[in-house]
Design an enzyme around this catalytic site. Structure first.
Site, mmCIF file in Angstrom:
data_model
loop_
_atom_site.group_PDB
_atom_site.id
_atom_site.type_symbol
_atom_site.label_atom_id
_atom_site.label_comp_id
_atom_site.label_asym_id
_atom_site.label_seq_id
_atom_site.Cartn_x
_atom_site.Cartn_y
_atom_site.Cartn_z
ATOM 1 N N ASP A 139 44.878 -8.603 21.460
ATOM 2 C CA ASP A 139 44.752 -9.783 22.316
ATOM 3 C C ASP A 139 46.078 -9.940 23.075
ATOM 4 O O ASP A 139 46.301 -9.275 24.077
ATOM 5 C CB ASP A 139 44.414 -10.975 21.415
ATOM 6 C CG ASP A 139 44.077 -12.231 22.186
ATOM 7 O OD1 ASP A 139 43.503 -12.134 23.282
ATOM 8 O OD2 ASP A 139 44.368 -13.338 21.682
ATOM 9 N N LYS A 144 41.475 -6.879 24.869
ATOM 10 C CA LYS A 144 41.375 -7.842 25.976
ATOM 11 C C LYS A 144 42.618 -7.639 26.842
ATOM 12 O O LYS A 144 43.597 -8.373 26.695
ATOM 13 C CB LYS A 144 41.393 -9.282 25.446
ATOM 14 C CG LYS A 144 40.158 -9.738 24.709
ATOM 15 C CD LYS A 144 40.326 -11.226 24.378
ATOM 16 C CE LYS A 144 39.390 -11.675 23.301
ATOM 17 N NZ LYS A 144 39.703 -13.037 22.822
HETATM 18 P P1 IMP Z 1 47.444 -10.715 19.028
HETATM 19 O O1 IMP Z 1 48.688 -10.645 18.236
HETATM 20 O O2 IMP Z 1 47.423 -11.871 19.986
HETATM 21 O O3 IMP Z 1 47.075 -9.428 19.720
HETATM 22 O O4 IMP Z 1 46.348 -11.133 17.995
HETATM 23 C C1 IMP Z 1 45.379 -10.326 17.519
HETATM 24 C C2 IMP Z 1 44.627 -11.070 16.438
HETATM 25 O O5 IMP Z 1 44.120 -12.328 16.942
HETATM 26 C C3 IMP Z 1 43.431 -10.265 16.035
HETATM 27 O O6 IMP Z 1 43.744 -9.359 15.002
HETATM 28 C C4 IMP Z 1 42.451 -11.352 15.649
HETATM 29 O O7 IMP Z 1 42.625 -11.715 14.292
HETATM 30 C C5 IMP Z 1 42.797 -12.543 16.515
HETATM 31 N N1 IMP Z 1 41.899 -12.619 17.707
HETATM 32 C C6 IMP Z 1 42.238 -12.434 18.988
HETATM 33 N N2 IMP Z 1 41.181 -12.571 19.810
HETATM 34 C C7 IMP Z 1 40.129 -12.841 19.021
HETATM 35 C C8 IMP Z 1 38.727 -13.078 19.275
HETATM 36 O O8 IMP Z 1 38.215 -13.062 20.400
HETATM 37 N N3 IMP Z 1 37.957 -13.322 18.180
HETATM 38 C C9 IMP Z 1 38.461 -13.344 16.912
HETATM 39 N N4 IMP Z 1 39.750 -13.122 16.625
HETATM 40 C C10 IMP Z 1 40.582 -12.874 17.679
#
Ligand code: IMP
Ligand code: MG
Length: 175
Positions: A101, A129
């Site tokens: 994300d 994403k």
């Molecule tokens: P990042 O550090 O922002 O890349 O966070 C990634 C984490 O956020 C993932 O491992 C998920 O646990 C959570 N996450 C991000 N987007 C989603 C989503 O659309 N649905 C569910 N969990 C999400």
């Protein structure tokens, strides 16, 4: 705010087909090696279980639970809630994640494993994403690029719900 399932974004059959392709690609790329495949708990559980069974190599399986907390566009710091057991020094590590994300979690985890002396660290994520990215990181193996929508199912949760569903769904707020 409470949410209910909206529609299927990626059906289970399409996921299985793509996971098989990823497994074949990983098998080719790591030919002759014994990579450590790390499951990031808990979101990657179904993806990990399916993926390691289509990687035709002697993989070491392990798990880790982390949470990232950081501000701005840095990777922030990584909190290890439950660590892996394998000594990654000199090993080729494949991080298996549910979704990239902001990218902060993957970047911080990659950094930590490199600091522990891993020979190489790559990231395999079921979903990506790209439009949400705040740090400079790219998945080495990505199942599907998706738009900026919150999704659940096949491991992904909202409020610890929906992880056990076989498809990936979008959510809508309950009226
Ligand atoms: P990042 O550090 O922002 O890349 O966070 C990634 C984490 O956020 C993932 O491992 C998920 O646990 C959570 N996450 C991000 N987007 C989603 C989503 O659309 N649905 C569910 N969990 C999400
Ligand atoms: Mg989560």
């Amino acid at each position: 705010m409470s949410y209910v399932l909206d529609k299927v974004l990626i059906d289970g059959g399409s996921i299985q087909k793509r996971v098989k392709e990823l497994g074949e690609q990983i098998t080719r790329d790591y030919a002759g090696k014994q990579p450590v495949a790390v499951c990031t708990l808990r979101g990657a559980i179904p993806f990990y279980a399916d993926l390691i069974r289509v990687i035709d190599l002697p993989v070491t399986v392990d798990t880790i639970t982390v949470s990232s907390y950081g501000s701005g566009t840095t990777s922030g710091s990584l909190k290890v809630i439950s660590d892996m057991r394998t000594d990654v020094k000199g090993r080729d590590v494949l991080i298996v994640d549910d979704i990239i994300d902001s990218g902060k979690t993957s970047l911080a985890l990659e950094k930590m494993l490199k600091e522990r002396g891993a020979n190489s660290v790559k990231i395999c994520a079921l979903l990506d994403k790209p439009s949400r990215r705040v740090v400079d990181i790219k998945g080495d193996y990505v199942g599907f690029d998706i738009p900026d929508e919150f999704v659940v199912g096949y491991g992904l949760d909202w409020d610890e719900k929906f992880r056990n569903l076989p498809h990936v769904y979008t959510l809508k707020s309950r009226e």
